[in-house]
Scaffold this motif. Structure first.
Motif, PDB file in Angstrom:
ATOM      1  N   UNK A   1       4.931  11.802  20.640  1.00  0.00           N
ATOM      2  CA  UNK A   1       5.106  12.025  19.679  1.00  0.00           C
ATOM      3  C   UNK A   1       4.068  12.074  18.940  1.00  0.00           C
ATOM      4  N   UNK A   2       3.150  12.105  16.981  1.00  0.00           N
ATOM      5  CA  UNK A   2       2.273  11.288  17.127  1.00  0.00           C
ATOM      6  C   UNK A   2       2.421   9.897  16.959  1.00  0.00           C
ATOM      7  N   UNK A   3       1.298   8.995  17.531  1.00  0.00           N
ATOM      8  CA  UNK A   3       0.764   7.690  17.799  1.00  0.00           C
ATOM      9  C   UNK A   3       1.621   6.438  16.353  1.00  0.00           C
ATOM     10  N   UNK A   4       1.150   6.990  15.358  1.00  0.00           N
ATOM     11  CA  UNK A   4       0.654   5.703  14.237  1.00  0.00           C
ATOM     12  C   UNK A   4       1.575   4.670  13.758  1.00  0.00           C
ATOM     13  N   UNK A   5       2.953   5.864  14.217  1.00  0.00           N
ATOM     14  CA  UNK A   5       3.887   5.283  13.434  1.00  0.00           C
ATOM     15  C   UNK A   5       4.393   3.641  14.836  1.00  0.00           C
ATOM     16  N   UNK A   6       4.270   4.232  16.120  1.00  0.00           N
ATOM     17  CA  UNK A   6       4.345   3.495  17.440  1.00  0.00           C
ATOM     18  C   UNK A   6       3.388   2.693  17.001  1.00  0.00           C
ATOM     19  N   UNK A   7       1.858   2.546  16.487  1.00  0.00           N
ATOM     20  CA  UNK A   7       1.337   1.957  17.372  1.00  0.00           C
ATOM     21  C   UNK A   7       1.402   0.537  15.543  1.00  0.00           C
ATOM     22  N   UNK A   8       1.797   1.211  14.390  1.00  0.00           N
ATOM     23  CA  UNK A   8       2.179  -0.224  13.740  1.00  0.00           C
ATOM     24  C   UNK A   8       3.075  -0.824  14.012  1.00  0.00           C
ATOM     25  N   UNK A   9       4.253  -0.004  15.021  1.00  0.00           N
ATOM     26  CA  UNK A   9       5.608  -1.426  15.053  1.00  0.00           C
ATOM     27  C   UNK A   9       5.518  -2.445  16.047  1.00  0.00           C
ATOM     28  N   UNK A  10       4.274  -1.462  17.150  1.00  0.00           N
ATOM     29  CA  UNK A  10       4.172  -2.153  17.992  1.00  0.00           C
ATOM     30  C   UNK A  10       3.618  -3.639  17.924  1.00  0.00           C
ATOM     31  N   UNK A  11       2.352  -3.368  16.734  1.00  0.00           N
ATOM     32  CA  UNK A  11       1.529  -4.114  15.994  1.00  0.00           C
ATOM     33  C   UNK A  11       2.652  -4.713  15.067  1.00  0.00           C
ATOM     34  N   UNK A  12       3.479  -4.394  14.988  1.00  0.00           N
ATOM     35  CA  UNK A  12       4.578  -5.147  13.245  1.00  0.00           C
ATOM     36  C   UNK A  12       4.615  -6.414  14.280  1.00  0.00           C
ATOM     37  N   UNK A  13       5.704  -5.956  15.528  1.00  0.00           N
ATOM     38  CA  UNK A  13       6.156  -6.656  16.803  1.00  0.00           C
ATOM     39  C   UNK A  13       5.531  -8.790  17.166  1.00  0.00           C
ATOM     40  N   UNK A  14       4.395  -7.670  17.186  1.00  0.00           N
ATOM     41  CA  UNK A  14       3.531  -8.530  17.900  1.00  0.00           C
ATOM     42  C   UNK A  14       3.004  -9.975  16.963  1.00  0.00           C
ATOM     43  N   UNK A  15       2.582  -9.355  16.149  1.00  0.00           N
ATOM     44  CA  UNK A  15       1.416 -10.240  15.109  1.00  0.00           C
ATOM     45  C   UNK A  15       3.083 -11.017  14.347  1.00  0.00           C
ATOM     46  N   UNK A  16       4.614 -11.043  13.849  1.00  0.00           N
ATOM     47  CA  UNK A  16       5.751 -11.360  13.552  1.00  0.00           C
ATOM     48  C   UNK A  16       5.296 -12.772  14.621  1.00  0.00           C
ATOM     49  N   UNK A  17       5.235 -12.214  15.595  1.00  0.00           N
ATOM     50  CA  UNK A  17       5.981 -13.020  17.191  1.00  0.00           C
ATOM     51  C   UNK A  17       4.612 -13.832  16.660  1.00  0.00           C
ATOM     52  N   UNK A  18       3.435 -13.780  17.107  1.00  0.00           N
ATOM     53  CA  UNK A  18       2.238 -14.598  17.284  1.00  0.00           C
ATOM     54  C   UNK A  18       2.857 -15.824  15.665  1.00  0.00           C
ATOM     55  N   UNK A  19       2.554 -14.818  14.402  1.00  0.00           N
ATOM     56  CA  UNK A  19       2.584 -15.421  13.140  1.00  0.00           C
ATOM     57  C   UNK A  19       4.368 -16.324  12.787  1.00  0.00           C
ATOM     58  N   UNK A  20       4.636 -16.468  13.674  1.00  0.00           N
ATOM     59  CA  UNK A  20       5.861 -17.090  13.746  1.00  0.00           C
ATOM     60  C   UNK A  20       7.496 -16.776  12.616  1.00  0.00           C
ATOM     61  N   UNK A  21       6.452 -14.963  11.915  1.00  0.00           N
ATOM     62  CA  UNK A  21       8.178 -14.889  11.075  1.00  0.00           C
ATOM     63  C   UNK A  21       9.322 -14.162  11.481  1.00  0.00           C
ATOM     64  N   UNK A  22      10.042 -13.970  11.133  1.00  0.00           N
ATOM     65  CA  UNK A  22      11.694 -13.870  11.563  1.00  0.00           C
ATOM     66  C   UNK A  22      10.869 -12.214  11.687  1.00  0.00           C
TER      67      UNK A  22
END
Ligand code: FAD
Ligand code: SF4
Length: 504
Positions: free
Chosen positions: A482-503
C-alpha cells in the motif's frame, strides 16, 4: 526555528544531541519525538520551505524548484522510468496525494518471517504508532463532496468490474478538491509533515530546521558518529554557498530511499555491499479513459477514490490527476493530432495501478555525488500488472469510455473494446514496453535481524558504526503493498521513541 537560505548562506557550525538528515515523513516524526524527549534536535534539509504562495499550477516551474532533479530523476534498468521525490521541508509529503494506509497484515507477516521484524511489528506498539500518526495528520476518508466526476467515473469503472472500492483515507483537512496535490496544496489543507510534525516544535524552539543544507557525509571518529557535514545550496540557482557542520553524537538519516544510502556510501559505510544494494519499488502504470461526457478532470480530489484488488495480491487502483502540463506527456503528438487530443483532455478520467513487484536493484553514487538508481523488473510481474490493467480498461469501457489508452508500445494506442484490450494479456510483452513510474522507492538500507540481508539492525542502527541510524523508506525489507508514507512514519515513530526512551 526554521533557518532560511539567508540565515545559512555563508555556512555554519552548530551542535546538538541528535541531528536528523531529511525532513520528510521519516525524519519529521523522528525529530518530533526527540524534541518531545527533551533532546536538542536539529533537522538538516537540502530543500527550502514551500510557502502556499510558492505553489503554482505551472508544474515544470514547481518541479524544478521543489523536486529532486526537477522531477526528472530516473531509474535505469530494463524498464527505465521516473522516480519523483520532493526536495523541500516536509519531503515528498508536501507534493504527494496524502493517501494514508496501514501496512497490511500479510506484509507484516512476510517482514517478520523473512527479516525477523517480529519484535517491531508483532505487538501493539506499531498499531499505537499508526494511531498517533493518523491523529497527528488528521487522516480521514476523502469526503464525497470533493470527488468530482473523475473520481466518480473511476468508482463506476471499478464497480463495473466488481472490484470493491471506496474513498481513499488521506492526511487532509478541509480538502477543496482542486486536484493539485502534486504541485503542493495552495490552501494548506494537506497535512504534510512540515505542518503536522515540524511546525509546532520549531515554533516553540524545540527543533531547529536548517534548510537549503545538503549533507554530504556522516563525520566519524574511531567508528563513532560525531555529526554531519555538507554544503549550502540555493534552491533556485543551484549555486553552492558555504560549508556547514552539525556536531552530534547521534545521526539519524532520513533522506529517503534514494539519498540515505548515498550519504552512507560517501561516508565510507558500505555494510559489505548491502548499503544501496537491495533497492526495490512498487511499479506503477496508468489507464487513460476518454469519456463522451465532459469530465473536467481538474475538479475533484487528486486521488480521492481507490481499491485494493481482490484477485491480485499487492495490486492497488487509484484515481489520479496532475497539472495538465504534466499529465499531457501521456497524450504526446504534434500539430493537428495533438490539438485534437488536447481537446479530449476535458473528457479524461485516469486510474493509476500500483503493484508490489519483486523489482530489485541498486543505488550507487553518481558522478555529481547524487544517487544513480537502477532496477530489474521481472517480466512475470509485468504480466500480472497487465492483468490488472485489463480490468481497469474493461471497467472504463464498461461505463461508456470512447476509448482507453495505456501509453505502451507494442499494443494498440487506443482500446475501443474489451476484445482489443486483450492485447494487454500477450505473454510477449516485455518490461521496457510499459511506461512505468517508481514513486514508491524503498529497501536501499534494509532493516533486518539477519546481518546478511540488511545493514540496519532492529534498533534502526547501522551495523559496524556507533551512533548512526536510519529512519525512512530505505528501511523497508520489501514493498509495503500500500502507499508507504503511513508505514514509514509508524516505523520511524517506533524506532525513534525507543531510541529517545519515550513510552510506546
Ligand atoms: C508524486 C508522489 C506522490 C506520492 N503519493 C503518495 C501517497 O499519496 N501516499 C503515500 O503513502 N505515499 C506517496 N508517495 C510516496 C511517499 O511520498 C514517499 O514514500 C515518502 O515521502 C518517503 O518518505 P521518506 O521520509 O523516506 O523520504 P522523503 O519524503 O523523500 O524525504 C526525504 C527528505 O530528505 C531530504 N534530503 C535528501 N537528501 C538529502 C541530503 N543529502 N541532505 C539533506 N537533506 C536531504 C529531501 O529533500 C527530503 O525532504 C508519493 C510520492 C510521490 C513522489
Ligand atoms: S486536492 Fe487540492 S485542496 Fe485537496 S489536498 Fe490536494 S491540493 Fe489540497
Amino acid at each position: 526555528m526554521i533557518a532560511g537560505l539567508e540565515d545559512v548562506r555563508s555556512g555554519y557550525d552548530v551542535d546538538c544531541d541528535v541531528v536528523v538528515v531529511g525532513s520528510g515523513p521519516g525524519g519529521a516524526v523522528a525529530a518530533a519525538n526527540f524534541a518531545e524527549a527533551g533532546l536538542r534536535t536539529i533537522v538538516v534539509e537540502a530543500g527550502p520551505v514551500v510557502r502556499p504562495e510558492d505553489m503554482t499550477r505551472a508544474a515544470p516551474l514547481f518541479l524544478a524548484r521543489y523536486y529532486w532533479e526537477g522531477g526528472l530523476r530516473m531509474v535505469a534498468g530494463d524498464a527505465p522510468g521516473p522516480a519523483m521525490g520532493g526536495r523541500c521541508v516536509g519531503g515528498s509529503s508536501v507534493v504527494n496525494s496524502a493517501i494514508m494506509l496501514k501496512l497490511p497484515q500479510w506484509v507484516r507477516e512476510i517482514w517478520s518471517r523473512e527479516d525477523g521484524l517480529g519484535p517491531l511489528l508483532d505487538g501493539a506498539e506499531l498499531d499505537r504508532a499508526f494511531e498517533r500518526v493518523f491523529r497527528a495528520c488528521r487522516v480521514a476518508p476523502t469526503p464525497l463532496a470533493v470527488m468530482g466526476r473523475r473520481n466518480e467515473i473511476v468508482q463506476r469503472a471499478l464497480s463495473h468490474q466488481r472490484v470493491p472500492n471506496g474513498p481513499l483515507p488521506r492526511a487532509v483537512h478541509g480538502c477543496e478538491g482542486c486536484a493539485d496535490c502534486i504541485t503542493g496544496c495552495h490552501e494548506g489543507r494537506k497535512q504534510s509533515v512540515d505542518r503536522s510534525h515540524l511546525r509546532e516544535p520549531a515554533e516553540r524552539g524545540a527543533i531547529d530546521v536548517m534548510t537549503c543544507s545538503h549533507v554530504d557525509r556522516v563525520d566519524l571518529r574511531g567508528g563513532r558518529a560525531v555529526g554531519v557535514s555538507g554544503h549550502v545550496v540555493d534552491p533556485v540557482t543551484w549555486r553552492r554557498g558555504g560549508r556547514f557542520r552539525v556536531r552530534a553524537k547521534r545521526v539519524v538519516l532520513a533522506a529517503g530511499a534514494a539519498h540515505t544510502p548515498v550519504i552512507l556510501l560517501r561516508s565510507g559505510i558500505s555494510g559489505r555491499g548491502l548499503v544501496g544494494g537491495t533497492l526495490t519499488a512498487h511499479i506503477s502504470v496508468g489507464a487513460f479513459a476518454i469519456m463522451d461526457e465532459v469530465v473536467d478532470p481538474w475538479v475533484g480530489a487528486t486521488q480521492g477514490w481507490g481499491a485494493i484488488s481482490p484477485d491480485i495480491r499487492g495490486l492497488k487502483y487509484e484515481a489520479l490527476w496532475a497539472a495538465p502540463s504534466l499529465i499531457g506527456v501521456n497524450w504526446g503528438g504534434v500539430g493537428e493530432p495533438w490539438l485534437r487530443e488536447l481537446g479530449d483532455m476535458k473528457h479524461a478520467a485516469v486510474v493509476a495501478l500500483v503493484y508490489r513487484a519483486n523489482a530489485w536493484g541498486r543505488v550507487r553514487v553518481g558522478l555529481g555525488g547524487g544517487p544513480r538508481l537502477s532496477l530489474r523488473v521481472p517480466t512475470a510481474d509485468v504480466h500480472t500488472l497487465m492483468r490488472g490493467l485489463k480490468v481497469a480498461v474493461d471497467g472504463f469501457l464498461g461505463v461508456g469510455a470512447r476509448y482507453v489508452s495505456a501509453g505502451m508500445t507494442g499494443v494498440p494506442e487506443r482500446f475501443g473494446t474489451p476484445r482489443e484490450a486483450e492485447a494487454l494479456l500477450d505473454r510477449r510483452i516485455r518490461p521496457r514496453q510499459v511506461k512505468m513510474t517508481f514513486n514508491h522507492l524503498f529497501g536501499s538500507c534494509r532493516i533486518s535481524a539477519d546481518p546478511r540481508r540488511g545493514p540496519v539492525g532492529l534498533d534502526g542502527g547501522v551495523r559496524g558504526v556507533d551512533g548512526v541510524y536510519v529512519m525512512d523508506g530505505a528501511l523497508f525489507p520489501s514493498g509495503s503493498a500500500v502507499n508507504p508514507q503511513a508505514t514509514i512514519m509508524a516505523l520511524s515513530d517506533v524506532l525513534s521513541r525507543r531510541l529517545a526512551g519515550l513510552a510506546a
